[in-house]
Design an enzyme around this catalytic site. Structure first.
Site, PDB file in Angstrom:
ATOM      1  N   LYS A  22      19.681  -2.232  -8.185  1.00 21.50           N
ATOM      2  CA  LYS A  22      18.703  -0.860  -7.684  1.00 21.50           C
ATOM      3  C   LYS A  22      17.678  -1.421  -6.859  1.00 21.50           C
ATOM      4  O   LYS A  22      17.415  -1.185  -6.141  1.00 21.50           O
ATOM      5  CB  LYS A  22      17.378  -0.775  -9.150  1.00 21.50           C
ATOM      6  N   ASN A  23      17.604  -2.644  -6.669  1.00 18.73           N
ATOM      7  CA  ASN A  23      16.406  -2.422  -5.521  1.00 18.73           C
ATOM      8  C   ASN A  23      17.141  -2.847  -4.222  1.00 18.73           C
ATOM      9  O   ASN A  23      17.065  -3.205  -3.369  1.00 18.73           O
ATOM     10  CB  ASN A  23      15.199  -3.806  -5.861  1.00 18.73           C
ATOM     11  N   CYS A 116       6.530   3.745  -9.447  1.00 19.10           N
ATOM     12  CA  CYS A 116       5.473   3.168 -10.939  1.00 19.10           C
ATOM     13  C   CYS A 116       4.094   2.834 -10.538  1.00 19.10           C
ATOM     14  O   CYS A 116       3.445   3.107  -8.882  1.00 19.10           O
ATOM     15  CB  CYS A 116       6.029   1.696 -11.668  1.00 19.10           C
ATOM     16  N   ARG A 121      -0.560   0.916  -3.720  1.00 23.44           N
ATOM     17  CA  ARG A 121       0.458   0.935  -2.782  1.00 23.44           C
ATOM     18  C   ARG A 121       1.252   1.078  -1.510  1.00 23.44           C
ATOM     19  O   ARG A 121       1.646   2.355  -1.754  1.00 23.44           O
ATOM     20  CB  ARG A 121       1.881   1.127  -3.853  1.00 23.44           C
ATOM     21  N   ASP A 307       8.246  -8.749 -10.809  1.00 17.53           N
ATOM     22  CA  ASP A 307       9.270  -7.412 -11.525  1.00 17.53           C
ATOM     23  C   ASP A 307       9.523  -8.146 -12.937  1.00 17.53           C
ATOM     24  O   ASP A 307      10.096  -7.386 -13.577  1.00 17.53           O
ATOM     25  CB  ASP A 307      10.009  -7.298 -10.702  1.00 17.53           C
ATOM     26  N   ARG A 399      14.813   4.578 -14.877  1.00 15.26           N
ATOM     27  CA  ARG A 399      15.335   4.374 -13.638  1.00 15.26           C
ATOM     28  C   ARG A 399      15.733   3.452 -12.915  1.00 15.26           C
ATOM     29  O   ARG A 399      16.229   2.981 -11.928  1.00 15.26           O
ATOM     30  CB  ARG A 399      12.813   4.220 -13.232  1.00 15.26           C
TER      31      ARG A 399
HETATM   32  C1  UD1 Z   1       9.959  -4.223  -3.826  1.00 15.19           C
HETATM   33  C2  UD1 Z   1      10.604  -3.535  -4.719  1.00 15.19           C
HETATM   34  C3  UD1 Z   1       9.863  -3.347  -6.686  1.00 15.19           C
HETATM   35  C4  UD1 Z   1       9.010  -5.312  -6.769  1.00 15.19           C
HETATM   36  C5  UD1 Z   1       8.242  -5.206  -4.982  1.00 15.19           C
HETATM   37  C6  UD1 Z   1       7.301  -6.678  -5.316  1.00 15.19           C
HETATM   38  C7  UD1 Z   1      11.801  -1.993  -3.965  1.00 15.19           C
HETATM   39  C8  UD1 Z   1      12.377  -0.833  -4.289  1.00 15.19           C
HETATM   40  N1  UD1 Z   1      10.727  -2.488  -4.540  1.00 15.19           N
HETATM   41  O1  UD1 Z   1       8.284  -3.447  -3.624  1.00 15.19           O
HETATM   42  O2  UD1 Z   1      10.104  -3.490  -7.441  1.00 15.19           O
HETATM   43  O3  UD1 Z   1       8.085  -4.955  -7.583  1.00 15.19           O
HETATM   44  O4  UD1 Z   1       9.024  -5.122  -4.576  1.00 15.19           O
HETATM   45  O5  UD1 Z   1       9.062  -8.147  -4.822  1.00 15.19           O
HETATM   46  O6  UD1 Z   1      13.124  -3.058  -4.187  1.00 15.19           O
HETATM   47  N2  UD1 Z   1       1.768  -3.888   0.863  1.00 15.19           N
HETATM   48  C9  UD1 Z   1       0.755  -3.459   1.701  1.00 15.19           C
HETATM   49  N3  UD1 Z   1       0.946  -3.020   2.797  1.00 15.19           N
HETATM   50  C10 UD1 Z   1       2.156  -2.141   2.737  1.00 15.19           C
HETATM   51  C11 UD1 Z   1       2.865  -2.450   1.924  1.00 15.19           C
HETATM   52  C12 UD1 Z   1       2.718  -3.629   1.203  1.00 15.19           C
HETATM   53  O7  UD1 Z   1      -0.430  -4.129   1.821  1.00 15.19           O
HETATM   54  O8  UD1 Z   1       2.308  -1.976   3.793  1.00 15.19           O
HETATM   55  C13 UD1 Z   1       1.533  -4.475  -0.298  1.00 15.19           C
HETATM   56  C14 UD1 Z   1       1.542  -4.455  -1.306  1.00 15.19           C
HETATM   57  O9  UD1 Z   1       0.561  -3.699  -2.154  1.00 15.19           O
HETATM   58  C15 UD1 Z   1       1.759  -5.364  -2.614  1.00 15.19           C
HETATM   59  C16 UD1 Z   1       2.619  -6.129  -1.670  1.00 15.19           C
HETATM   60  O10 UD1 Z   1       2.139  -5.755  -0.420  1.00 15.19           O
HETATM   61  O11 UD1 Z   1       0.672  -6.203  -2.894  1.00 15.19           O
HETATM   62  C17 UD1 Z   1       4.161  -6.750  -1.195  1.00 15.19           C
HETATM   63  O12 UD1 Z   1       5.009  -4.276  -1.601  1.00 15.19           O
HETATM   64  P1  UD1 Z   1       6.330  -5.195  -1.347  1.00 15.19           P
HETATM   65  O13 UD1 Z   1       6.851  -6.379  -1.236  1.00 15.19           O
HETATM   66  O14 UD1 Z   1       5.646  -4.072  -0.190  1.00 15.19           O
HETATM   67  O15 UD1 Z   1       6.558  -3.816  -2.559  1.00 15.19           O
HETATM   68  P2  UD1 Z   1       7.916  -3.150  -2.658  1.00 15.19           P
HETATM   69  O16 UD1 Z   1       8.579  -2.759  -1.579  1.00 15.19           O
HETATM   70  O17 UD1 Z   1       7.033  -1.878  -3.051  1.00 15.19           O
END
Ligand code: UD1
Length: 419
Positions: A22-23, A116, A121, A307, A399
């Site tokens: 999925k990711n 979720c 986020r 995850d 999902r």
């Molecule tokens: C992706 C995955 C999700 C997984 C997560 C962590 C997909 C679609 N989703 O989510 O399944 O749980 O990685 O491996 O691939 N952060 C910020 N600012 C930003 C972006 C992120 O502060 O602009 C922080 C977040 O709050 C979090 C950390 O960075 O603490 C990691 O988030 P991120 O790796 O961005 O997760 P996702 O891409 O949302």
């Protein structure tokens, strides 16, 4: 509203091929709009998040069609750059369209994403990366209007203060549409980032470094559609392995690489499971109750994946001994804990720390899924529990998991979906 009825305590035995990731597939489908023409994505799991992504592509003017596990995307007629709020709210990864649309059309209009509920986020790193490349972004009442500045998009150095998966992917896609060289410093190193790089390369992009924290993109290369097979889903694999650990048994998963799940496999080994890794194969044998293990701290790859936190916790809660979990990635990712407590689990939470004391065996209960991985964790717990459980809020499972009850039944689980 449909729900699962799960009779716990049946050992899981047999072989299963794991779905496509999925990711990986969500950013890859967004990336498919970078080039006009018809491309094919293989091993595309049938998930509600994928259907939402295909709906977004169609709305933007692309043709998108599924046949079995193949999805054909023709992005020739891509003409719109706005994604309505209702579709954006369905899932967080829709934010990836920002980088893709910017690269192809030079503009994008979308809303803050949903997904979720795991605490705040933010997408500040995504927006900062795109601004570095020359995008002007206006934020107005939840709407993000993004367009290339008068000077156009230009490759630059992007420094990520945190290795965000989504921000890294957005930067990679936008950089493909920028003249010059972009370097992404502090990039996320997840295998799904490597998969996205491989897909972009198959489209003709000049990009390297994925899997390390420095990714380089020589932008502006003419891109063409491609045929590409998505990697196996390591989080689905982790879920089925934890299910076999909770219920005991002997399972062999094909289609996922053990090397992408080292942190999870070593926890399962420490808990008493026998693990065998082969090429494209992970086998697990579990004969007795699981033992407590040293602290599990979630971290960016190659650390323990956030995850897989819930599914491992669910397995250990019905084992023996104590394990401490520290959730470092998201603020509130313990939504499943209250539900596990209904099954008799002993779990204390203090902020980001959860202390699990194995109770030997959980009991069946009426459960509600709270989020994607949390809902899968409840199914894992129910498979290992004594007696019957019901699990509602299946939209979370849909999902991220394809043929979830069917797959578990093929391993001998007693699980059925009732209307
Ligand atoms: C992706 C995955 C999700 C997984 C997560 C962590 C997909 C679609 N989703 O989510 O399944 O749980 O990685 O491996 O691939 N952060 C910020 N600012 C930003 C972006 C992120 O502060 O602009 C922080 C977040 O709050 C979090 C950390 O960075 O603490 C990691 O988030 P991120 O790796 O961005 O997760 P996702 O891409 O949302």
């Amino acid at each position: 509203m449909s729900y699962y009825e799960i009779q716990g305590g049946r050992p899981l035995e047999g072989r299963l091929t794991v779905q496509g990731a999925k990711n990986s597939v969500l950013p890859i489908l967004a990336a498919a709009l970078l080039a006009p023409g018809e491309g094919v994505i293989e091993n595309c799991p049938d998930l509600s998040d994928v259907s939402t992504t295909l709906d977004i592509l169609r709305l933007l003017g692309c043709r998108a069609q599924r046949e079995g596990d193949k999805v054909t995307i023709d992005a020739t007629a891509l003409g719109r750059c706005a994604i309505p709020e209702s579709l954006m709210r369905e899932m967080r990864s829709s934010v990836i369209f920002l980088g893709a649309l910017l690269a192809r059309l030079g503009e994008a209009e979308l809303f803050y994403p949903g997904g979720c509920q795991l605490g705040p986020r933010p997408i500040d790193l995504h927006l900062a990366a795109l601004r570095t490349l020359g995008a002007e972004i206006l934020e107005d009442q939840g709407c993000l209007c993004c367009r290339r500045s008068r000077k156009g998009l230009r490759g630059r150095e992007i420094c990520l203060s945190m290795p965000s998966v989504g921000a890294t992917e957005n930067a990679m896609l936008a950089a493909c549409g920028c003249g010059g060289t972009t370097t992404i410093v502090g990039a996320a190193r997840e295998p799904e980032i490597v998969d996205l790089q491989n897909f972009l390369r198959s489209m003709g992009a000049r990009i390297q470094g994925a899997g390390s924290s420095l990714i380089t993109v020589e932008g502006g290369a003419p891109l063409h559609p491609a045929r590409y097979r998505v990697m196996g889903d390591r989080m689905a694999a982790a879920t089925y392995l934890c299910a076999a650990a909770a219920a005991t048994g002997d399972v062999e998963l094909t289609g996922a690489e053990g090397d992408t799940l080292t942190a999870v496999l070593s926890c399962l080994e420490q808990a008493g499971c026998e693990i065998h890794r082969g090429e494209n194969l992970i086998a697990l044998r579990c004969r007795g109750p699981l033992r407590g293990i040293p602290p599990v701290r979630t971290a960016p790859y190659p650390g323990f994946p956030t995850d897989a936190q819930a599914v491992l916790m669910a397995a250990l809660a019905g084992g023996e001994g104590s394990t401490m979990f520290v959730e470092n990635m998201f603020e509130s990712r313990y939504g499943h804990v209250d539900e596990l407590r209904r099954m008799g689990a002993e779990i204390q939470i203090d902020g980001r720390v959860a202390l699990v004391t194995g109770v030997g065996r959980l009991r069946g209960a009426a459960l509600r899924g709270t989020d994607l991985r949390g809902a899968a964790a409840l199914a894992v717990a129910a498979l290992g529990a004594e007696g019957v459980s019901t699990l509602s809020q299946l939209r979370h499972i849909r999902r991220g998991y394809e043929h979830f009850p069917e797959n578990l039944r093929s391993l001998g689980a007693e699980i059925r979906e009732l209307p």
